[in-house]
Design an enzyme around this catalytic site. Structure first.
Site, PDB file in Angstrom:
ATOM      1  N   HIS A   1       0.873  -1.175   0.000  1.00 25.92           N
ATOM      2  CA  HIS A   1       0.000   0.000   0.000  1.00 25.92           C
ATOM      3  C   HIS A   1       0.914   1.230   0.000  1.00 25.92           C
ATOM      4  O   HIS A   1       2.014   1.175   0.558  1.00 25.92           O
ATOM      5  CB  HIS A   1      -0.837  -0.052   1.291  1.00 25.92           C
ATOM      6  CG  HIS A   1      -1.906   0.983   1.387  1.00 25.92           C
ATOM      7  ND1 HIS A   1      -1.654   2.287   1.744  1.00 25.92           N
ATOM      8  CD2 HIS A   1      -3.243   0.902   1.203  1.00 25.92           C
ATOM      9  CE1 HIS A   1      -2.797   2.959   1.785  1.00 25.92           C
ATOM     10  NE2 HIS A   1      -3.778   2.149   1.451  1.00 25.92           N
TER      11      HIS A   1
ATOM     12  N   ASP B   1       3.357  -3.921   7.951  1.00 26.86           N
ATOM     13  CA  ASP B   1       2.084  -3.227   7.800  1.00 26.86           C
ATOM     14  C   ASP B   1       0.972  -4.250   8.077  1.00 26.86           C
ATOM     15  O   ASP B   1       0.707  -5.129   7.262  1.00 26.86           O
ATOM     16  CB  ASP B   1       1.983  -2.671   6.370  1.00 26.86           C
ATOM     17  CG  ASP B   1       0.638  -2.021   6.096  1.00 26.86           C
ATOM     18  OD1 ASP B   1      -0.230  -2.043   6.993  1.00 26.86           O
ATOM     19  OD2 ASP B   1       0.457  -1.496   4.990  1.00 26.86           O
TER      20      ASP B   1
ATOM     21  N   GLN C   1      -4.291  -4.697   7.115  1.00 23.66           N
ATOM     22  CA  GLN C   1      -5.303  -5.659   6.641  1.00 23.66           C
ATOM     23  C   GLN C   1      -5.296  -6.950   7.454  1.00 23.66           C
ATOM     24  O   GLN C   1      -6.340  -7.597   7.584  1.00 23.66           O
ATOM     25  CB  GLN C   1      -5.063  -5.995   5.163  1.00 23.66           C
ATOM     26  CG  GLN C   1      -5.353  -4.858   4.208  1.00 23.66           C
ATOM     27  CD  GLN C   1      -6.817  -4.408   4.235  1.00 23.66           C
ATOM     28  OE1 GLN C   1      -7.728  -5.160   4.560  1.00 23.66           O
ATOM     29  NE2 GLN C   1      -7.041  -3.148   3.912  1.00 23.66           N
TER      30      GLN C   1
ATOM     31  N   LYS D   1     -10.356  -0.199  10.559  1.00 25.89           N
ATOM     32  CA  LYS D   1     -10.563  -1.406   9.733  1.00 25.89           C
ATOM     33  C   LYS D   1     -10.887  -2.614  10.600  1.00 25.89           C
ATOM     34  O   LYS D   1     -11.138  -3.701  10.084  1.00 25.89           O
ATOM     35  CB  LYS D   1      -9.306  -1.696   8.910  1.00 25.89           C
ATOM     36  CG  LYS D   1      -9.017  -0.653   7.844  1.00 25.89           C
ATOM     37  CD  LYS D   1      -7.780  -1.053   7.067  1.00 25.89           C
ATOM     38  CE  LYS D   1      -7.173   0.097   6.313  1.00 25.89           C
ATOM     39  NZ  LYS D   1      -7.876   0.442   5.087  1.00 25.89           N
TER      40      LYS D   1
ATOM     41  N   CYS E   1      -4.841   2.471  -3.574  1.00 27.44           N
ATOM     42  CA  CYS E   1      -3.558   2.951  -3.032  1.00 27.44           C
ATOM     43  C   CYS E   1      -2.446   1.929  -3.238  1.00 27.44           C
ATOM     44  O   CYS E   1      -1.566   1.770  -2.379  1.00 27.44           O
ATOM     45  CB  CYS E   1      -3.668   3.312  -1.555  1.00 27.44           C
ATOM     46  SG  CYS E   1      -4.887   4.566  -1.228  1.00 27.44           S
TER      47      CYS E   1
HETATM   48  N1  PMP Z   1      -1.826  -0.565   4.582  1.00 27.87           N
HETATM   49  C1  PMP Z   1      -2.778  -1.320   4.022  1.00 27.87           C
HETATM   50  C2  PMP Z   1      -2.428  -2.715   3.579  1.00 27.87           C
HETATM   51  C3  PMP Z   1      -4.063  -0.813   3.864  1.00 27.87           C
HETATM   52  O1  PMP Z   1      -5.002  -1.568   3.301  1.00 27.87           O
HETATM   53  C4  PMP Z   1      -4.353   0.491   4.309  1.00 27.87           C
HETATM   54  C5  PMP Z   1      -5.733   1.082   4.157  1.00 27.87           C
HETATM   55  N2  PMP Z   1      -6.279   0.956   2.875  1.00 27.87           N
HETATM   56  C6  PMP Z   1      -3.324   1.225   4.897  1.00 27.87           C
HETATM   57  C7  PMP Z   1      -2.080   0.671   5.026  1.00 27.87           C
HETATM   58  C8  PMP Z   1      -3.516   2.613   5.389  1.00 27.87           C
HETATM   59  O2  PMP Z   1      -4.502   2.687   6.351  1.00 27.87           O
HETATM   60  P1  PMP Z   1      -4.990   4.110   6.867  1.00 27.87           P
HETATM   61  O3  PMP Z   1      -5.507   4.836   5.665  1.00 27.87           O
HETATM   62  O4  PMP Z   1      -6.046   3.788   7.843  1.00 27.87           O
HETATM   63  O5  PMP Z   1      -3.812   4.766   7.480  1.00 27.87           O
END
Ligand code: PMP
Length: 405
Positions: free
Chosen positions: A118, A195, A198, A221, A360
C-alpha cells in the site's frame, strides 16, 4: 464459530440501510454498538484530559485510556508499554520511517519493500530515502500474486537496512510469510517493519512471533472508530527510537535549549491523544476477542472459498490473487473491458457496495497490467447471502453492459 446473522444485529448501520450488502470492509469496517456506546459512555461520564490530572475525573479518563492500551496489547499478544496510540497505520509507518530512517539511513543503504505494498508503506520510505540517499528496492510478485521468495533472497544483502512488508495485501488478499521474511532480514541486521492494516482485523496476530521490530494497524478497519491506530514496537526497538513529534506529554525535562524524553510509549504520543477513539478501539478489540480471532479468520476463509466458487459462474469475470490457504477475504476483479467504476455503480444500484480504483497500490496494479480493479472484501457481518447477492448483481450488470464487454 459465531453466527454472522447474529453479529450483523450488533451493527446499527444495517438497520438503517435495509438490504445493504457491504463488501468494503478492507477500506473501513462498520462499527458495532459496543464501540459507539463505549465512546459515548466515556464522553458522558468520564471525559477530561488524560495524564497529569490530580482530580478524579482526569484519573478516570486516564484509566479508561490506559485500559484501551492494555486491551490492544492483549489483542496483539504484547505488553502495554509496547503499544503506541497513533491516528492510523499511515501515521504509524511514517513515524518509523522518519524517526528511525532519518537517524540511521545513509547514502547507498537499501530499503526493501514489495510490489504489493500500500502507498502507506512505500511513500514514507521514498520521502526519507530522498533525504538520506537510501535506495528503495522491491520484491517482485509471482504470476499467482505471491511474493517471489527467490527474488527476495537475492535482493537481501548487507546493504538492506529495512524490510518494510505488508502481512496481507489489500488487493490480492495474499498473506505473506512474514515471520520467515523477517527472520532472514534480521539475520542481516535489517529493521523489520510490518504493515498489519489488513491482517490485524482478520487473523490472530501474536506480534512477538513475527520476528518484527514494528507493526502498524488502523483501528477503523477492525471495527473501531477512525482516528485511532496502533504502532507496536518491540521494547528494545521502541527504546532506541528517537521522537517523531515533539510537544506536551512526550518529555521528561525541558529547558529553553533542549529536552529529555519520556520512555515509550509516551515518547511517541505528543499532545492530547484521541482519547475517545482509543477507548472505542479498545472496545473493538474486546468485541473481536469475544468472537475469537481464529473464528473471524475461519469465517473470512469460508466466505472467500464460497465466493471464489460462485464467482466462477460469472462469464468474463477476471479474478486476481492466489488460490490457497494463504489468502484472506479480499477479491479484486474486473468484468471484461468494463471500467470498474461503471461496474461498481451498477452493483450499487443493486445494493452491493464494493470499492474501485487502484486501492492505493499503483505499483501492484501496474504489475497486474490494469489501471484499476473492483474489490469486494468480507468481514464478520457478511454472510453467504451477501455473496449470492454479489453474484446476482454481477450477472445482471453483465447483461446490462453486454455491448461494452
Ligand atoms: N496498509 C494497508 C495494507 C491498507 O489496506 C491500508 C488502508 N487501505 C493502509 C495501510 C492505510 O490505512 P490508513 O488509511 O487507515 O492509514
Amino acid at each position: 464459530m459465531f453466527d454472522p446473522e447474529a453479529v450483523k444485529r450488533d451493527f446499527p448501520i444495517f438497520e438503517h440501510h435495509e438490504g445493504l450488502v457491504f463488501l468494503d470492509s478492507a477500506a473501513s469496517s462498520q462499527k458495532p454498538r459496543a464501540v459507539t456506546e463505549a465512546m459515548t459512555r466515556y464522553y458522558e461520564h468520564d471525559h477530561a484530559n488524560v495524564h497529569r490530572g490530580a482530580y478524579g475525573l482526569s484519573m478516570r479518563a486516564t484509566e479508561a485510556y490506559e485500559t484501551a492500551r492494555r486491551q490492544m496489547a492483549r489483542f496483539l499478544g504484547a505488553e502495554a508499554d509496547e503499544v503506541v496510540f497513533v491516528r492510523n497505520a499511515t501515521e504509524a509507518l511514517n513515524l518509523v520511517a522518519y524517526a528511525w530512517g532519518l537517524e540511521h539511513l545513509r547514502d547507498g543503504d537499501e530499503v526493501l519493500v514489495t510490489e504489493m505494498e500500500h502507498h502507506a508503506n512505500l511513500v514514507p520510505w521514498q520521502l526519507v530515502a530522498a533525504r538520506t540517499g537510501a535506495r528503495i528496492k522491491a520484491v517482485p510478485l509471482t504470476a499467482e500474486g505471491r511474493l517471489d521468495l527467490d527474488a527476495f533472497e537475492a535482493l537481501l544483502s548487507e546493504r538492506t537496512r529495512v524490510l518494510a512488508v505488508t502481512q496481507m495485501s489489500n488487493v490480492l488478499g495474499t498473506v505473506n510469510p512474514v515471520a520467515e521474511l523477517a527472520a532472514a532480514a534480521r539475520e542481516r541486521g535489517a529493521l523489520v517493519v510490518v504493515d498489519g492494516a489488513q491482517a490485524a482485523p482478520h487473523l490472530p496476530v501474536r506480534v512477538r512471533e513475527l520476528n518484527a521490530d514494528f507493526y502498524a494497524l488502523s483501528g477503523h478497519k477492525m471495527l473501531g472508530p477512525t482516528g485511532a491506530g496502533v504502532l507496536w514496537g518491540r521494547r528494545e526497538a521502541l527504546a532506541d527510537l528517537p521522537p517523531f513529534l515533539g510537544g506536551g506529554s512526550m518529555i521528561e525535562e525541558v529547558t529553553i535549549e533542549r529536552s529529555t524524553y519520556a520512555p515509550p510509549p509516551q515518547r511517541f504520543e505528543a499532545g492530547t491523544p484521541a482519547i475517545a477513539e482509543a477507548i472505542g478501539l479498545g472496545a473493538a478489540a474486546d468485541y473481536l476477542m469475544r468472537l475469537g480471532m481464529e473464528n473471524v479468520w475461519a469465517h473470512d476463509r469460508a466466505l472467500l472459498e464460497y465466493a471464489l466458487e460462485r464467482l466462477a459462474e460469472v462469464p468474463d469475470l477476471h479474478l486476481y490473487g492466489p488460490r490457497g490457504a494463504d489468502r484472506g477475504g479480499v477479491i479484486a476483479f474486473n468484468l471484461g473491458r468494463l471500467h470498474p467504476h461503471d461496474l461498481a455503480t451498477a452493483l450499487d444500484e443493486r445494493g452491493v457496495a464494493v470499492r474501485t480504483g487502484h486501492h492505493c497500490a499503483q505499483p501492484l496494479h501496474r504489475r497486474l497490467g490494469v489501471a484499476a480493479t473492483a474489490r469486494a472484501s468480507f468481514y464478520v457481518y457478511n454472510t453467504p447471502t451477501d455473496v449470492d447477492r454479489l453474484v446476482e448483481a454481477l450477472l445482471e450488470a453483465r447483461k446490462f453492459f453486454a455491448d461494452w464487454l
